[in-house]
Design an enzyme around this catalytic site. Structure first.
Site, PDB file in Angstrom:
ATOM      1  N   HIS A  30       6.026  -5.540  14.933  1.00 21.58           N
ATOM      2  CA  HIS A  30       6.944  -4.327  14.819  1.00 21.58           C
ATOM      3  C   HIS A  30       7.210  -3.758  16.104  1.00 21.58           C
ATOM      4  CE1 HIS A  30       5.296  -4.884  10.788  1.00 21.58           C
ATOM      5  NE2 HIS A  30       6.435  -4.229  10.231  1.00 21.58           N
ATOM      6  N   HIS A 261      13.119  -4.033  13.902  1.00 22.69           N
ATOM      7  CA  HIS A 261      12.162  -3.121  13.099  1.00 22.69           C
ATOM      8  C   HIS A 261      10.792  -4.063  13.013  1.00 22.69           C
ATOM      9  CE1 HIS A 261       9.639  -1.390   9.617  1.00 22.69           C
ATOM     10  NE2 HIS A 261      10.525  -0.219   9.869  1.00 22.69           N
ATOM     11  N   GLU A 407      -3.137  15.051  -6.964  1.00 26.03           N
ATOM     12  CA  GLU A 407      -4.367  14.126  -6.892  1.00 26.03           C
ATOM     13  C   GLU A 407      -4.230  13.031  -5.728  1.00 26.03           C
ATOM     14  OE1 GLU A 407      -3.381  14.898 -11.010  1.00 26.03           O
ATOM     15  OE2 GLU A 407      -2.486  14.297  -9.498  1.00 26.03           O
ATOM     16  N   HIS A 469      -4.891   9.927 -21.887  1.00 24.05           N
ATOM     17  CA  HIS A 469      -5.916  10.672 -20.993  1.00 24.05           C
ATOM     18  C   HIS A 469      -7.255  10.187 -21.078  1.00 24.05           C
ATOM     19  CE1 HIS A 469      -2.984  13.563 -20.437  1.00 24.05           C
ATOM     20  NE2 HIS A 469      -3.889  14.739 -19.815  1.00 24.05           N
TER      21      HIS A 469
END
Length: 660
Positions: A30, A261, A407, A469
């Site tokens: 890149h 890129h 999280e 859960h």
């Protein structure tokens, strides 16, 4: 030291030349980002960044994180030009090749000066937040005399689009981390093309809304870059500097387009770029006068380091500071010995999440390096102790972080803290939400940093919250990550032992998989040996002739004990093996593994999760008791009976297998 533009321009072009030549030689890479950000990086490293190539781990250095890690040649060029031992020019010639530390993306374990492994977009910026947290905490403890440095992050559009960016900047803004400065490579281009294909948001407005200071500059005008960086450094808030750049700057026919890129420029475009830039030097050669300007920056950094070393030497806090940065691996075990002895005298029936909290009390009291936290589940994860007051914008001396429902951001920030040094982070959430932060857990392992993940509510045993859960596949899936120790302790003693082991591995992160429900004790012994350290051990030996070995983890160990007792009452000898950590067991010598799991008996695994993976230990002819489906909503004891995790359900299956 400010260099005039006439000297800065060729210094920046040295970055461009090395970047396009290395990518071309590798035929992959890149070049666009390092060529576009060369001017910004040159001003940053020459006038703002505090670093010493001769002492890459100097504690009070500035941290530089290339969050846009695909543009790795930017940092490799900077490290070489400023005089770090590596990369050498040969390393750069071998960019992306086997044996070169110049990997496709920067890897912290391959080369000094690379503060963090980056490439998964957004995580470098989020790790920068963790580094800034560590810096502010240590500054609150030791003052500006010993800790007063900045974290500088170069990020691209992709870093700012990823979801983790929202989590990270919200946390940084809330905490007022003014020593964090993000340099946004604002070039309007991603792999697919112009950014208007995929986004139309006002990024500076988003940052301002989260409590950041923002400023913009022309990323190719050294004076304007200098103005913006100085303004950012002076502001008490974290700063976003929008550097308007041209991707691939210097490639006359491809600059400003997505074509530059992620692809080599090609020989013709490189030749044209050399003319455009006025760069006459052959590939991989830097003119002596330009190299001298770059190397002078290293000498300036060495002087700053010497001044800091002098302050440390005369400081009354010298001993405490050195202790803060010393290794804690050998300390956790002795600290926990009295705690384990007390548990053995009066074994409690507690959830392993509670047992973890009990172990953390003496650890956090005696190890000032420990910094804890939770993603909005403090009362459920049991991660806060009496010794850990909150870390906040008004008090950075605290050692407990309220991460909010972030999280992924929490996990990445903990990686940044561990990489910074001087602190040892741990943080909690529910095990099922490890999926939200899995890539950061993976980077903990890849970067070889000690982060402890306290993941509670680890099975159907959490009960009524139901299958959304209740983790089923998560424990086994985490075991797939190399260099990650996954602990699932069976009772309070094993939990304490697992904490000692988690803190005892400086280059390996750990997961503590812990229960919501209370667990009966299976151990009442205490001694010099940490039995969990072998990963698996014979908890109970058969009294009748051994026919069966039951291998279990966590909350199912006491179920295995009940099965063995029933089998023994019928004259069928049964060992019970507790396996708190598969990874540590796999690391034992073959003789030990064969002794614990002999070949001539039926081996039965008992774990309230998917059975895939247990065949490594029980063989293809073993019996795997598990849960290859999602759970249900009901009290824990009802679910265990319903899904067959009881002696009444398991023993008949064992007997049938033995007689088949």
């Amino acid at each position: 030291m400010s260099l005039d533009s006439a000297r800065l321009a060729p210094m920046a072009n040295a970055i461009r030349a090395l970047s396009m030549d290395a990518v071309q030689a590798a035929n992959i890479g890149h070049p666009g980002m390092p060529m576009g950000m060369a001017d910004v990086a040159t001003v940053l490293w020459s006038e703002f960044l505090s670093f010493d190539p001769a002492d890459p781990h100097w504690p009070d250095r500035d941290r530089f994180v290339l969050s846009a890690g695909h543009g790795s040649m930017l940092i490799y060029a900077l490290l070489h030009l400023t005089g770090y031992e590596r990369p050498t020019m040969d390393d750069i010639r071998n960019f992306r090749q086997l044996g070169s530390p110049c990997a496709g993306h920067p890897e912290n374990f391959l080369i000094d000066g690379v503060e963090a492994t980056t490439g998964p977009l957004g995580q470098g910026l989020a790790m920068g937040v963790g580094m800034a947290i560590a810096e502010r905490h240590l500054n609150a403890k030791f003052g500006n005399e010993l800790v007063d440095h900045y974290t500088w992050v170069i990020a691209g559009d992709g870093c700012l689009m990823e979801g983790i960016n929202h989590e990270a900047i919200g946390l940084a803004g809330h905490l007022g981390l003014g020593h964090l400065i993000v340099l946004w490579d604002d070039n309007d281009v991603t792999i697919d093309g112009h950014t208007d294909l995929s986004t139309s948001e006002d990024i500076p407005a988003r940052y301002r809304a989260t409590g950041w200071h923002t400023v913009a500059c022309d990323g190719h005008d050294p004076a304007d870059i200098r103005r913006a960086l100085a303004e950012a450094k002076a502001d008490p808030r974290p700063s976003l500097v929008a550097c308007k750049t041209v991707i691939g700057k210097g490639a006359p026919n491809k600059q400003g387009t997505s074509a530059v890129h992620g692809n080599p420029l090609g020989a013709d475009e490189i030749a044209a770029a050399r003319v455009y830039l006025g760069w006459d030097a052959p590939a991989f050669e830097i003119p002596a006068d330009i190299m001298a300007d770059w190397r002078s920056l290293g000498a300036k950094g060495a002087e700053a380091n010497r001044a800091w070393q002098g302050r440390l030497g005369s400081s009354a806090s010298k001993g405490e500071f050195e202790a803060q940065f010393s290794e804690v691996a050998s300390l956790a075990g002795p600290i926990l010995e009295p705690h384990i002895a007390a548990l053995a005298k009066d074994p409690p029936k507690v959830a392993s999440r509670k047992a973890s909290e009990m172990a953390l009390e003496p650890l956090t009291q005696q190890l000032p390096q420990l910094i804890g936290g939770s993603a909005d589940l403090t009362g459920s994860n049991n991660t806060k102790t009496s010794a850990t007051k909150p870390f906040s914008k008004n008090d950075y001396s605290g050692r407990y972080l309220y991460y909010g429902i972030r999280e992924f951001g929490m996990a990445a920030a903990m990686n940044g803290m561990a990489l910074h040094g001087g602190v040892v982070p741990y943080g909690g959430t529910f095990l099922v939400f490890s999926d939200y932060c899995r890539n950061a857990i993976r980077l903990s392992a890849l970067q070889q940093v000690r982060v402890v993940y306290v993941l509670t509510h680890d099975s159907i045993g959490l009960g009524e919250d139901g299958p959304t859960h209740q983790p089923v596949e998560h424990v086994m899936s985490l075991r797939l990550i190399p260099n990650l120790n996954v602990f699932r302790p069976a009772d309070a003693i094993e939990t304490a032992e697992c904490w000692a082991l988690a803190l005892g591995t400086p280059k390996t992160p750990s997961v503590l998989s812990l229960t919501r429900q209370n667990l009966p004790p299976v151990r009442d012994d205490a001694g010099a040996e940490n039995r969990s350290a072998r990963g698996a051990y014979r908890l109970r030996a058969a009294t009748a002739e051994r026919k069966v070995v039951l291998v279990a983890t966590g909350s199912e160990v006491h179920v295995a004990v009940a099965c063995a007792e029933q089998l023994e009452s019928e004259g069928i000898g049964a060992d019970v093996v507790s396996m708190p950590c598969m990874e540590l067991f796999q690391a034992q010598d073959e003789a030990y593994r064969r002794d614990v799991l002999p070949a001539d008996v039926l081996k039965v695994s008992v774990e309230a999760g998917v059975t895939l993976g247990w065949e490594r230990f029980i063989g293809n002819d073993g019996l795997a008791i598990g849960l290859d489906r999602f759970g249900a909503s009901a009290p824990a004891e009802v679910l265990f009976r319903h899904f067959g995790f009881s002696a009444e359900a398991i023993v008949p299956k064992i007997k049938a297998k033995l007689t088949a």
